[in-house]
Design a protein around this motif. Structure first.
Motif, PDB file in Angstrom:
ATOM      1  N   VAL A 258      35.280  63.602  29.648  1.00 43.24           N
ATOM      2  CA  VAL A 258      35.669  63.915  28.268  1.00 43.24           C
ATOM      3  C   VAL A 258      34.729  64.969  27.684  1.00 43.24           C
ATOM      4  N   LEU A 259      33.441  64.816  27.900  1.00 36.18           N
ATOM      5  CA  LEU A 259      32.479  65.776  27.363  1.00 36.18           C
ATOM      6  C   LEU A 259      32.707  67.168  27.945  1.00 36.18           C
ATOM      7  N   LYS A 260      33.033  67.242  29.226  1.00 33.05           N
ATOM      8  CA  LYS A 260      33.308  68.534  29.847  1.00 33.05           C
ATOM      9  C   LYS A 260      34.583  69.150  29.279  1.00 33.05           C
ATOM     10  N   LEU A 261      35.630  68.349  29.109  1.00 32.02           N
ATOM     11  CA  LEU A 261      36.882  68.862  28.566  1.00 32.02           C
ATOM     12  C   LEU A 261      36.703  69.327  27.123  1.00 32.02           C
ATOM     13  N   ALA A 262      35.893  68.600  26.361  1.00 36.86           N
ATOM     14  CA  ALA A 262      35.628  69.013  24.977  1.00 36.86           C
ATOM     15  C   ALA A 262      34.937  70.371  24.954  1.00 36.86           C
ATOM     16  N   GLU A 263      33.945  70.527  25.820  1.00 34.43           N
ATOM     17  CA  GLU A 263      33.220  71.799  25.897  1.00 34.43           C
ATOM     18  C   GLU A 263      34.163  72.939  26.262  1.00 34.43           C
ATOM     19  N   GLU A 264      35.038  72.696  27.226  1.00 36.97           N
ATOM     20  CA  GLU A 264      35.942  73.742  27.700  1.00 36.97           C
ATOM     21  C   GLU A 264      37.029  74.082  26.686  1.00 36.97           C
ATOM     22  N   ILE A 300      41.592  56.485  28.360  1.00 40.85           N
ATOM     23  CA  ILE A 300      41.229  56.664  26.956  1.00 40.85           C
ATOM     24  C   ILE A 300      41.967  55.600  26.152  1.00 40.85           C
ATOM     25  N   ASN A 301      41.230  54.852  25.355  1.00 40.44           N
ATOM     26  CA  ASN A 301      41.843  53.784  24.573  1.00 40.44           C
ATOM     27  C   ASN A 301      41.606  53.999  23.081  1.00 40.44           C
ATOM     28  N   PRO A 302      42.645  54.425  22.333  1.00 38.13           N
ATOM     29  CA  PRO A 302      42.475  54.613  20.887  1.00 38.13           C
ATOM     30  C   PRO A 302      42.139  53.292  20.195  1.00 38.13           C
ATOM     31  N   ILE A 303      41.339  53.370  19.148  1.00 40.01           N
ATOM     32  CA  ILE A 303      40.951  52.191  18.373  1.00 40.01           C
ATOM     33  C   ILE A 303      41.555  52.321  16.978  1.00 40.01           C
ATOM     34  N   ALA A 304      42.308  51.323  16.583  1.00 45.02           N
ATOM     35  CA  ALA A 304      43.072  51.392  15.336  1.00 45.02           C
ATOM     36  C   ALA A 304      42.247  51.045  14.109  1.00 45.02           C
ATOM     37  N   GLY A 305      41.180  50.277  14.295  1.00 46.30           N
ATOM     38  CA  GLY A 305      40.364  49.881  13.147  1.00 46.30           C
ATOM     39  C   GLY A 305      39.122  49.149  13.608  1.00 46.30           C
ATOM     40  N   ASN A 317      46.649  57.437  11.568  1.00 47.87           N
ATOM     41  CA  ASN A 317      47.378  57.877  12.756  1.00 47.87           C
ATOM     42  C   ASN A 317      47.365  59.400  12.786  1.00 47.87           C
ATOM     43  N   MET A 318      46.808  59.958  13.851  1.00 47.33           N
ATOM     44  CA  MET A 318      46.652  61.398  13.953  1.00 47.33           C
ATOM     45  C   MET A 318      47.715  61.993  14.874  1.00 47.33           C
ATOM     46  N   ASP A 319      48.456  62.975  14.378  1.00 44.60           N
ATOM     47  CA  ASP A 319      49.441  63.652  15.220  1.00 44.60           C
ATOM     48  C   ASP A 319      48.766  64.499  16.291  1.00 44.60           C
ATOM     49  N   ASP A 320      47.600  65.039  15.948  1.00 41.95           N
ATOM     50  CA  ASP A 320      46.864  65.897  16.883  1.00 41.95           C
ATOM     51  C   ASP A 320      45.576  65.211  17.329  1.00 41.95           C
ATOM     52  N   SER A 321      45.687  63.970  17.757  1.00 39.22           N
ATOM     53  CA  SER A 321      44.491  63.188  18.052  1.00 39.22           C
ATOM     54  C   SER A 321      43.771  63.714  19.286  1.00 39.22           C
ATOM     55  N   TYR A 322      42.448  63.643  19.239  1.00 43.28           N
ATOM     56  CA  TYR A 322      41.646  63.978  20.407  1.00 43.28           C
ATOM     57  C   TYR A 322      41.925  62.983  21.542  1.00 43.28           C
ATOM     58  N   SER A 324      44.665  61.388  22.413  1.00 40.64           N
ATOM     59  CA  SER A 324      45.876  61.697  23.181  1.00 40.64           C
ATOM     60  C   SER A 324      45.691  62.964  24.008  1.00 40.64           C
ATOM     61  N   PHE A 325      44.965  63.945  23.460  1.00 45.60           N
ATOM     62  CA  PHE A 325      44.707  65.173  24.212  1.00 45.60           C
ATOM     63  C   PHE A 325      43.896  64.881  25.471  1.00 45.60           C
ATOM     64  N   PHE A 326      42.809  64.133  25.328  1.00 43.33           N
ATOM     65  CA  PHE A 326      41.961  63.842  26.483  1.00 43.33           C
ATOM     66  C   PHE A 326      42.699  62.990  27.513  1.00 43.33           C
ATOM     67  N   LYS A 327      43.434  61.995  27.042  1.00 41.69           N
ATOM     68  CA  LYS A 327      44.154  61.121  27.980  1.00 41.69           C
ATOM     69  C   LYS A 327      45.200  61.903  28.756  1.00 41.69           C
ATOM     70  N   ASP A 328      45.982  62.701  28.057  1.00 42.88           N
ATOM     71  CA  ASP A 328      47.027  63.483  28.714  1.00 42.88           C
ATOM     72  C   ASP A 328      46.423  64.479  29.702  1.00 42.88           C
ATOM     73  N   THR A 329      45.359  65.149  29.301  1.00 42.09           N
ATOM     74  CA  THR A 329      44.722  66.137  30.163  1.00 42.09           C
ATOM     75  C   THR A 329      44.135  65.487  31.409  1.00 42.09           C
ATOM     76  N   LEU A 330      43.423  64.383  31.218  1.00 44.10           N
ATOM     77  CA  LEU A 330      42.811  63.698  32.360  1.00 44.10           C
ATOM     78  C   LEU A 330      43.855  63.158  33.319  1.00 44.10           C
ATOM     79  N   MET A 331      44.912  62.547  32.773  1.00 36.74           N
ATOM     80  CA  MET A 331      45.919  61.950  33.648  1.00 36.74           C
ATOM     81  C   MET A 331      46.690  63.012  34.421  1.00 36.74           C
ATOM     82  N   LYS A 332      46.930  64.154  33.821  1.00 34.79           N
ATOM     83  CA  LYS A 332      47.605  65.232  34.553  1.00 34.79           C
ATOM     84  C   LYS A 332      46.753  65.719  35.719  1.00 34.79           C
ATOM     85  N   ILE A 333      45.441  65.733  35.519  1.00 33.77           N
ATOM     86  CA  ILE A 333      44.546  66.089  36.628  1.00 33.77           C
ATOM     87  C   ILE A 333      44.562  64.991  37.689  1.00 33.77           C
TER      88      ILE A 333
END
Length: 349
Positions: A258-264, A300-305, A317-322, A324-333
């Motif tokens: 996650v830290l690497k993907l955030a940096e990139e 990646i497990n989102p936390i609701a509260g 609830n975020m439409d552009d959540s980090y 979902s981005f990280f989970k989708d990116t990691l799983m595609k890899i």
């Protein structure tokens, strides 16, 4: 060459892959390798089944046991992939060293893992979310109850078909009293006792309606460290914040990814101590946009509260959540659906 004893009757046709409880069903085979007379012996792959141990085996008395969590994935072309397996290999030996367990040879680990996966390849189902969860572990098997490190051990790998780890929304409680680990301890290791010690305070949190605990530091309970079995991330505004690893916090493979993907992807990240009060204040001001856990089982497990003392906070609830981005990116890899720019994937051939 690894000795292979194949099962005479597979369990796969009796397994409902559409309704899997995590870690409850196991594939047809397992690997085991014994340490005795000062060295690791020849690994064996044999049908999954019970072990025979003396009641005086030291694992039962002094807790010399460490483990890892990994996954095998199958892409649309039926190729099998692992995600950063060298990290898991290095970490189980790091955990072993801390528990005075002999380190396992790299060539044994990878050869045995590949042979096991090829043998049980039909247990790895295609499709996002489907995987074969791999559990390498080591236990002390020498008989005797004197308080000293064992001279005999067993290294094993068992496999469990998996879908999503958590279902439904997850809410966490910030720990006010209990801690996962202390300075100078074994928090950085995947030692079995770390997890056994979590169950009681986690059960107390569940009685209050939470699914997990975010552990605080043992010295002051002012700083947030890990969430149950996951590393934890906070999104304050558009900044991602997470605690640094140390001898209390597990050096998570997914966390590093996650830290690497955030940096990139030009996401601002701060790796630093995170105080309870900072997160509570950010939630009150509406600046806390997300919290999520990272780990092999859940990805990646989102936390609701979250809850702290008598207060409860819900996150938007975020439409552009980090998350979902990280989970989708990691799983595609992981599922070989996108180019692996980081050399993280390892094909089992």
């Amino acid at each position: 060459m690894i000795e292979i004893q194949k099962t005479t009757e597979s369990k796969i046709d009796k397994t409902n892959f559409d309704n899997l409880a995590f870690g409850q069903v196991f594939s047809d085979h397992m690997m085991e390798c014994d340490y005795k007379d000062g060295s690791w012996q020849k690994p064996i792959i044999r049908p999954y089944g019970p072990l025979s141990l003396e009641p005086s085996a030291r694992v039962f008395h002094y807790g010399q046991a460490v483990f890892e969590g990994m996954k095998a994935y199958k892409d649309k072309d039926d190729r099998i992939w692992l995600f950063r397996p060298e990290q898991n290999f290095e970490r189980i030996n790091k955990s072993s060293a801390r528990m005075a367990i002999p380190e396992f040879p790299k060539e044994y680990f990878f050869e045995a893992l590949e042979e096991l996966l090829k043998l049980d390849k039909d247990w790895i189902k295609k499709g996002f979310g489907n995987s074969l969860y791999l559990r390498p572990f080591v236990i002390a098997t020498e008989s005797g109850v004197s308080a000293s490190a064992a001279k005999e051990y067993k290294f094993m790998i068992i496999c469990s078909p998996a879908q999503a780890y958590y279902s439904g929304e997850v809410r966490v409680k910030f720990s006010e009293k209990y801690s996962r680990a202390a300075d100078g301890g074994v928090g950085f290791a995947k030692a079995a006792g770390n997890y056994g010690a979590q169950f009681y305070p986690t059960n107390l949190a569940k009685e209050e309606g939470f699914q997990q605990i975010i552990w605080t530091d043992a010295n002051s309970h002012e700083y947030l460290e890990e969430a149950g079995t996951m590393n934890i991330f906070f999104r304050i505004g558009n900044k991602l914040v997470t605690a640094p690893t140390n001898d209390r916090i597990l050096d998570g493979v997914t966390r590093k990814s996650v830290l690497k993907l955030a940096e990139e992807n030009n996401i601002e990240v701060e790796v630093r101590r995170v105080s309870v009060q900072e997160i509570v204040e950010a939630a009150r001001k509406g600046e806390l946009k997300e919290m999520f856990g990272s780990g092999t089982a859940t990805v990646i497990n989102p936390i609701a509260g979250f809850g702290y003392k008598e207060q409860k906070f819900e996150l938007p609830n975020m439409d552009d959540s980090y998350a979902s981005f990280f989970k989708d990116t990691l799983m595609k890899i992981q599922y070989n659906e996108t180019e692996d720019l980081y050399n993280w994937t390892y094909e089992v051939k």
